[in-house]
Design a protein around this motif. Structure first.
Motif, short mmCIF file in Angstrom:
data_model
loop_
_atom_site.label_atom_id
_atom_site.label_comp_id
_atom_site.label_asym_id
_atom_site.label_seq_id
_atom_site.Cartn_x
_atom_site.Cartn_y
_atom_site.Cartn_z
N ILE A 145 0.84 -1.19 0.00
CA ILE A 145 0.00 0.00 0.00
C ILE A 145 0.88 1.25 0.00
O ILE A 145 1.93 1.30 0.64
CB ILE A 145 -0.95 0.00 1.22
CG1 ILE A 145 -2.07 1.02 1.05
CG2 ILE A 145 -0.19 0.22 2.51
CD1 ILE A 145 -3.18 0.90 2.07
N ILE A 146 0.49 2.24 -0.77
CA ILE A 146 1.23 3.50 -0.87
C ILE A 146 0.56 4.55 0.00
O ILE A 146 -0.66 4.76 -0.09
CB ILE A 146 1.30 3.98 -2.34
CG1 ILE A 146 2.11 2.99 -3.17
CG2 ILE A 146 1.90 5.38 -2.43
CD1 ILE A 146 2.13 3.31 -4.65
N MET A 147 1.36 5.21 0.84
CA MET A 147 0.86 6.26 1.71
C MET A 147 1.62 7.55 1.42
O MET A 147 2.80 7.67 1.76
CB MET A 147 1.01 5.84 3.18
CG MET A 147 0.06 4.72 3.57
SD MET A 147 0.45 3.96 5.18
CE MET A 147 1.74 2.81 4.66
N PRO A 148 0.99 8.51 0.75
CA PRO A 148 1.67 9.75 0.35
C PRO A 148 2.17 10.55 1.55
O PRO A 148 1.74 10.36 2.69
CB PRO A 148 0.58 10.52 -0.40
CG PRO A 148 -0.44 9.51 -0.78
CD PRO A 148 -0.41 8.48 0.31
N LEU A 149 3.07 11.49 1.29
CA LEU A 149 3.56 12.37 2.34
C LEU A 149 2.44 13.24 2.90
O LEU A 149 2.46 13.62 4.07
CB LEU A 149 4.69 13.26 1.79
CG LEU A 149 5.99 12.53 1.43
CD1 LEU A 149 6.98 13.51 0.82
CD2 LEU A 149 6.59 11.85 2.65
N ASP A 150 1.46 13.55 2.06
CA ASP A 150 0.28 14.30 2.50
C ASP A 150 -0.70 13.32 3.14
O ASP A 150 -1.37 12.55 2.47
CB ASP A 150 -0.36 15.00 1.30
CG ASP A 150 -1.55 15.86 1.70
OD1 ASP A 150 -1.96 15.81 2.88
OD2 ASP A 150 -2.10 16.56 0.82
N TYR A 151 -0.78 13.35 4.46
CA TYR A 151 -1.60 12.39 5.18
C TYR A 151 -3.08 12.49 4.80
O TYR A 151 -3.82 11.50 4.91
CB TYR A 151 -1.45 12.57 6.69
CG TYR A 151 -0.04 12.41 7.19
CD1 TYR A 151 0.80 11.41 6.69
CD2 TYR A 151 0.48 13.26 8.17
CE1 TYR A 151 2.10 11.26 7.14
CE2 TYR A 151 1.78 13.11 8.64
CZ TYR A 151 2.58 12.12 8.11
OH TYR A 151 3.87 11.98 8.57
N THR A 152 -3.51 13.68 4.38
CA THR A 152 -4.92 13.84 4.00
C THR A 152 -5.26 13.05 2.75
O THR A 152 -6.44 12.87 2.44
CB THR A 152 -5.26 15.32 3.77
OG1 THR A 152 -4.52 15.82 2.65
CG2 THR A 152 -4.95 16.16 5.00
N GLN A 153 -4.25 12.55 2.03
CA GLN A 153 -4.48 11.79 0.80
C GLN A 153 -4.40 10.29 1.00
O GLN A 153 -4.51 9.53 0.05
CB GLN A 153 -3.45 12.21 -0.28
CG GLN A 153 -3.52 13.68 -0.66
CD GLN A 153 -4.88 14.06 -1.19
OE1 GLN A 153 -5.43 13.39 -2.06
NE2 GLN A 153 -5.45 15.13 -0.64
#
Length: 328
Positions: free
Chosen positions: A222-230
């Motif tokens: 799973i990919i978790m962007p640096l922008d937590y809201t995304q």
């Protein structure tokens, strides 16, 4: 206080207990009534703590189930409905084990593992948990257990997966939303009175570290962007608020998966990132499928009897008498 605690502690275990549906799903159609159902007078129960297998009669087993599964201060008709559901679930588990025996249980019908089977207290555990209240509640618990041992919920003449939960989100959920499997007797039905539950809506915070760890343990890719809201881009939910799917940057999770991954209080939830943490808002308590215990108590206090309650929460089922010699 203990009524609230037991709902919290036991149901987060119980509400995970249907992953075996994928392995044991069967085709069902319209219900055909039986006048009686032949059931065993006792069960072989594997005690996970000691590794011991005990022979336990149905009534004693259901007494232990009731102490572990439902607030004992609920109305007797609600307790009878819960006992019937627990008995039915036990019969379903036993049939599953006959078809696909579990080597880990050494020939037992099922275990007291609340993750894979259903919650059960030994008398010692129940007395330790309830203290002096154990004896106060015992007469109505025994009465409900004796009733439940004489009844079974059937669909196409087989015991159903009589799942249950603490409090719905205002309507019950479907099995597909939680486990990816449809059962015609586990349909969504309105349960608006559940909104009267004292802690119907709750929020809790999940740290970024814990969220990351939980997601990666479930799916390493799973990919978790640096922008937590995304991290979560879109939620799709049914009208009651039960989450159907959740989109991340590179995959789609089911609502049931995320509910289990995060050990959320309810399968009806929203998650937002705010103030440096993820905030989960939940409605009701549990997966929401099948019998609502709070709803059963509400109906019982308005003069609905056990069978009326069960026929409301389980669709197109037949509630049959049981032929067994354990009831004396």
């Amino acid at each position: 206080m203990k009524n609230a605690v037991i709902i919290t502690l036991m149901f987060f275990s119980l509400l995970f207990l249907v992953p075996f549906l994928w392995e044991h799903a069967f085709t069902v159609g319209s219900s055909e009534a039986l006048s009686n159902y032949q059931a065993p007078e006792s069960f072989r129960l594997y005690l996970t703590q000691s590794g011991e297998i005990i022979e336990i009669n149905t009534v004693d087993y259901l007494i232990g189930c009731l102490y572990a599964q439902i607030a004992p201060g609920y109305h007797t008709e609600a307790l009878k409905a819960q006992a019937t559901a627990a008995h039915t679930y036990a019969l379903r588990l036993a049939l599953n084990n006959q078809e696909s025996p579990s080597p880990e249980m050494g020939g037992a019908d099922f275990s007291n593992d609340s993750v894979t089977c259903q919650p059960y207290f030994t008398e010692e555990q129940a007395r330790e948990y309830y203290g002096a209240e154990y004896d106060v509640y015992y007469p109505k618990i025994e009465q409900a257990a004796r009733f439940g041992a004489t009844r079974v919920i059937l669909y196409e003449n087989e015991p159903i997966y009589a799942v249950y939960h603490s409090v719905s989100a205002g309507a019950t959920n479907t099995a597909r939303h939680v486990w990816g499997v449809d059962f015609p007797y586990l349909k969504s039905v309105p349960s608006p009175w559940d909104r009267e539950f004292l802690n119907f809506a709750c929020t809790n915070e999940i740290s970024v570290l814990n969220m990351r760890s939980s997601l990666l343990n479930f799916e390493p890719d799973i990919i978790m962007p640096l922008d937590y809201t995304q991290w979560f881009s879109r939620f799709t939910s049914d009208p009651a608020g039960y989450v159907i799917t959740v989109e991340t940057s590179n995959m789609v999770l089911s609502g049931g998966d995320l509910w289990r991954i995060l050990n959320l209080r309810s399968a009806a939830f929203e998650i937002d990132y705010t103030g440096g943490v993820f905030v989960a808002t939940t409605l009701g308590h549990g997966h929401g499928v099948g019998l609502s215990q709070f709803g059963a108590d509400y109906m019982a206090r308005r003069e609905h009897e056990c069978d009326e309650i069960l026929n409301y929460y389980y669709t197109d089922v037949n509630i049959s008498d049981v032929i067994t010699s354990v009831i004396t």
